[in-house]
Design a protein around this motif. Sequence first.
Motif, short mmCIF file in Angstrom:
data_model
loop_
_atom_site.label_atom_id
_atom_site.label_comp_id
_atom_site.label_asym_id
_atom_site.label_seq_id
_atom_site.Cartn_x
_atom_site.Cartn_y
_atom_site.Cartn_z
N ALA A 1 0.97 -1.09 0.04
CA ALA A 1 -0.24 -0.22 0.70
C ALA A 1 0.96 1.20 0.29
O ALA A 1 0.25 2.16 1.00
CB ALA A 1 -0.96 0.27 1.11
N ASP A 2 2.11 1.40 -0.70
CA ASP A 2 2.93 2.61 -0.75
C ASP A 2 2.17 2.87 -2.28
O ASP A 2 2.10 3.18 -3.06
CB ASP A 2 4.01 1.78 -1.37
N GLY A 3 1.59 3.88 -2.12
CA GLY A 3 1.26 5.17 -2.92
C GLY A 3 1.63 5.31 -3.96
O GLY A 3 1.61 5.56 -5.39
N THR A 4 2.55 5.81 -3.77
CA THR A 4 3.50 6.95 -4.45
C THR A 4 4.48 6.25 -5.67
O THR A 4 4.03 5.91 -6.63
CB THR A 4 4.72 7.87 -4.28
N ALA A 5 4.89 4.62 -4.78
CA ALA A 5 5.59 3.76 -5.71
C ALA A 5 4.47 2.63 -6.80
O ALA A 5 4.24 2.29 -7.74
CB ALA A 5 6.22 2.99 -4.59
N LEU A 6 3.33 2.72 -6.36
CA LEU A 6 2.19 2.10 -6.72
C LEU A 6 1.82 3.07 -7.83
O LEU A 6 1.91 2.17 -8.87
CB LEU A 6 0.92 1.78 -5.88
N VAL A 7 1.43 4.18 -7.71
CA VAL A 7 0.84 4.83 -8.69
C VAL A 7 1.89 4.59 -10.03
O VAL A 7 2.41 4.12 -11.80
CB VAL A 7 1.06 6.38 -8.70
N ALA A 8 3.94 5.03 -9.86
CA ALA A 8 4.56 5.26 -10.80
C ALA A 8 5.30 2.92 -11.31
O ALA A 8 5.31 3.66 -12.52
CB ALA A 8 5.77 5.39 -10.18
N THR A 9 4.67 2.46 -10.86
CA THR A 9 4.73 1.25 -11.21
C THR A 9 3.87 0.36 -12.15
O THR A 9 4.42 0.35 -13.05
CB THR A 9 4.98 0.15 -10.07
#
Length: 106
Positions: free
Chosen positions: A75-83
């Motif tokens: 649930a790491d939002g920033t990494a999730l969107v980038a990935t």
Amino acid sequence: MRLRAGLGPQESAVEVGQLRERLIELRRRIAETLAEGRWHMVAEAAAGVAELGCRLGVPELHQAGRNLADCARGADGTALVATAGRVLRLSDRAVTAVGALRRESD
């Protein structure tokens, strides 16, 4: 080409077509569930993309799918969107490349 060698031209064309359609569906599911904030469903679809990347012989897609599944589980939002962006771009490229291969073999 691995599939063609193992299955023959007709069977591999059918298999590749099915894998392509599955990738399109998983790509759509990632985009939708990401927008809805349903991280567990993003993780499931990303794991499917990773598996398809392996079956299609696209290691970058395989790794990106695994990375996205890990990000969604954490649930790491920033990494999730980038990935997710990377997985979506690689999926688009793979869908296009597989479509081109199918047309060449027809």
